[in-house]
Scaffold this active site. Structure first.
Site, PDB file in Angstrom:
ATOM      1  N   HIS A 187       0.829  -1.201   0.000  1.00 40.99           N
ATOM      2  CA  HIS A 187       0.000   0.000   0.000  1.00 40.99           C
ATOM      3  C   HIS A 187       0.862   1.249   0.000  1.00 40.99           C
ATOM      4  O   HIS A 187       0.540   2.250  -0.655  1.00 40.99           O
ATOM      5  CB  HIS A 187      -0.913   0.014   1.233  1.00 40.99           C
ATOM      6  N   CYS A 481       1.261  -1.739 -18.752  1.00 38.73           N
ATOM      7  CA  CYS A 481       0.330  -1.078 -17.844  1.00 38.73           C
ATOM      8  C   CYS A 481       0.621  -1.402 -16.388  1.00 38.73           C
ATOM      9  O   CYS A 481      -0.168  -1.084 -15.503  1.00 38.73           O
ATOM     10  CB  CYS A 481      -1.120  -1.443 -18.174  1.00 38.73           C
TER      11      CYS A 481
END
Length: 552
Positions: A187, A481
């Site tokens: 995160h 991506c």
């Protein structure tokens, strides 16, 4: 002090004094009990009230946050609202355990269960600890744990950061992040990139740096330099004051085109990416429509939500990835949470074998949303393993009127047989996060393997090169991506390997664009050769940075 090396996960350089995260909430004493004569029911009710207070606080923070930060806060708030933790803790209070200790023990049981599941579920154990600490702080009448407040800009140093902490960082005062733990897909890394903050993770020794020490953080090469020279400090601060602008056309110095696209996950993110001038969307993650649901959303629900993401890019390309369920994104109506190794299990396109109707409904919804959005919609499937699977998906998409259908290249087997793959698809998009995980046999959520979970690994770059070369021979565009596209130096290497588009968090586009404009196509190819010839990721990164003056 010597320079500290870690893993750079968000590019850029920043200089500032170290501010340490405060010590975590202390574990309540084992064996602590409800005071004699206390109302046990009332003590149990305090836990529910504290959890509700934590949930409400997290939701307020989520409302003020944006993009990935808001999503993380909302997910943590949902965990605080989950009655399982509260109920388990209240049962312990009924047996005489003090409320704070009861919450701690109940959380430990939930964490152990999640860690036993592995993958994404194991990563959520950190979120449980965050919720636990916040509830215990409320019960003890102490401030909630979190990022220190300072009037002057600073570099935040911590062992690791809870999602709720990272999501509420203020880039106006927090200049950079450095953690001793974590990995490239933690995160901390994801949100640092979204906020545009230089960040280094897995940096052993960083906690030995005294608070207040001025450090130079280089998120590109992954280093932290204590007490940098005055002229270096001045140069870094002058560079940080410059505002980079993107003119809407990604290209090298000699005009070689490289589309610069955005990764988005919802309508708010799409609007922000369009405002940032992205040339389109290279990865539209459709999972937001499915997460936190007990059953599949209707086709009409999907149409409305997809249309809201597509409309800001009318006249431009949007690459829609079909549902990437499984592993780190389990769905109760689609995936099996009991799989021994979900990262190698039924995920992505593989879920269509047992539940073909879910993919069929999604393609119908994408096609309907595309017809009224004015957008050039491309569609791709995740977790494709063979050329035959790719051909089957393309035929299914074409049957729904989606003419431009391709696949994600995340499995090494597909990269190794890319020449056969290209005969069946209109395009391919490389997901460097999973491709790195599978090529290096390193769980991308495990901080201890951060050095392996690095898109600069020469083995990964060779797989990218194989795919791009196959695309060139078949006249098929090949994009990237994954998070690697947001690293300006690595973007140059990927261009040199033959990649035709790069998709990233919108905040990274101006710096990537400026870096590409500083080199020619031939220079990109030369730097790519240096990276391919390196013995490991660290050496590849160092070799390229040494030859790329704008990042030196």
């Amino acid at each position: 002090m010597a320079v500290i090396s870690g893993v750079g996960v968000s590019s850029g350089r920043a200089v500032g004094p170290v501010v340490r995260m405060p010590d975590p909430v202390a574990e309540p004493a084992a064996g602590s009990t409800v005071p004699d004569g206390a109302d046990v029911a009332a003590e149990g009710a305090r836990i529910a009230a504290a959890a509700e207070q934590v949930r409400a606080d997290l939701e307020r923070r989520a409302a003020a946050a944006h993009g990935d930060g808001a999503a993380v806060l909302e997910a943590t708030a949902l965990m605080a609202a989950d009655p399982a933790l509260v109920t388990a803790a209240q049962k312990k209070v009924d047996d005489g355990t003090a409320p704070a200790r009861a919450v701690w023990e109940a959380a430990a049981e939930v964490q152990a269960m999640l860690e036993s599941l592995g993958g994404y579920m194991a990563e959520r154990a950190r979120d449980v600890a965050d919720v636990r600490d916040r509830i215990v702080a409320v019960l003890d009448g102490r401030p909630a744990p979190g990022v220190p407040e300072r009037d002057e800009p600073f570099v935040l140093v911590a062992h690791d950061l809870a999602p709720a902490d990272t999501a509420t960082l203020n880039p106006a005062t927090c200049l950079a992040l450095v953690t001793e733990g974590g990995g490239p897909t933690s995160h901390t890394a994801i949100l640092a990139r979204a906020l545009g903050l230089p960040a280094v993770v897995a940096a052993p020794g960083i906690l030995s740096v005294d608070e207040g020490t001025v450090v130079l953080v280089d998120g590109g090469v992954g280093t932290v330099e204590p007490d940098p020279a005055a002229d270096v400090v001045e140069a870094v601060r002058a560079a940080a004051a410059r505002v980079l602008m993107f003119d809407g056309t990604g290209r090298t110095a000699d005009g070689h085109r490289v589309q610069l696209l955005a990764n988005v996950g919802d309508a708010k993110g799409a609007a922000a990416a369009a405002e940032a001038g992205a040339e389109g969307v290279g990865l539209f993650r459709t999972e937001f429509c499915f997460l936190d649901r007990a059953e599949e959303p209707t086709v009409q629900e999907q149409v409305e939500q997809y249309r809201a993401v597509l409309e800001p890019f009318a006249g431009k390309k949007v690459v829609v990835r079909t549902l990437d369920a499984g592993a780190d994104k389990p769905l109760p109506f689609l995936t099996d949470a009991t799989e021994a190794n979900p990262a190698l299990g039924v995920r992505g396109y593989r879920t269509a074998v047992r539940h073909p109707e879910v993919l069929d409904h999604q393609l119908e919804a994408i096609a309907r949303a595309a017809t009224t959005s004015g957008t050039e919609v491309w569609v791709m499937a995740p977790m494709i393993s063979t050329a035959a699977e790719a051909a089957d998906f393309v035929a299914l998409a074409n049957g729904h009127g989606l003419a431009t259908a391709g696949v994600m290249v995340e499995v090494p087997a597909v990269a190794l047989t890319a020449d056969a793959l290209m005969a069946n698809v209109a395009f391919a998009s490389i997901g460097t996060n999973d491709l790195t995980q599978y090529a290096m046999a390193a769980d991308r959520l495990l901080g201890d393997l951060a050095e392996l979970s690095d898109g600069w690994q020469p083995a990964v770059l060779r797989l990218v090169h194989l795919t791009a070369e196959a695309g060139l021979q078949a006249n098929r565009p090949v994009g990237v991506c994954g998070e690697a596209a947001a690293d300006p130096a690595l973007a140059v290497v990927l261009t040199g390997l033959g990649v035709t588009s790069l998709s990233m968090t919108a905040r990274a586009i101006p710096e990537v664009a400026a870096t590409l404009l500083s080199v020619t196509k031939a220079e990109c190819q030369r730097l790519a050769e240096l990276a391919l010839a390196a013995p490991d990721a660290k050496a590849a990164r160092a070799a390229v940075h040494a030859e790329l003056p704008p990042l030196a």
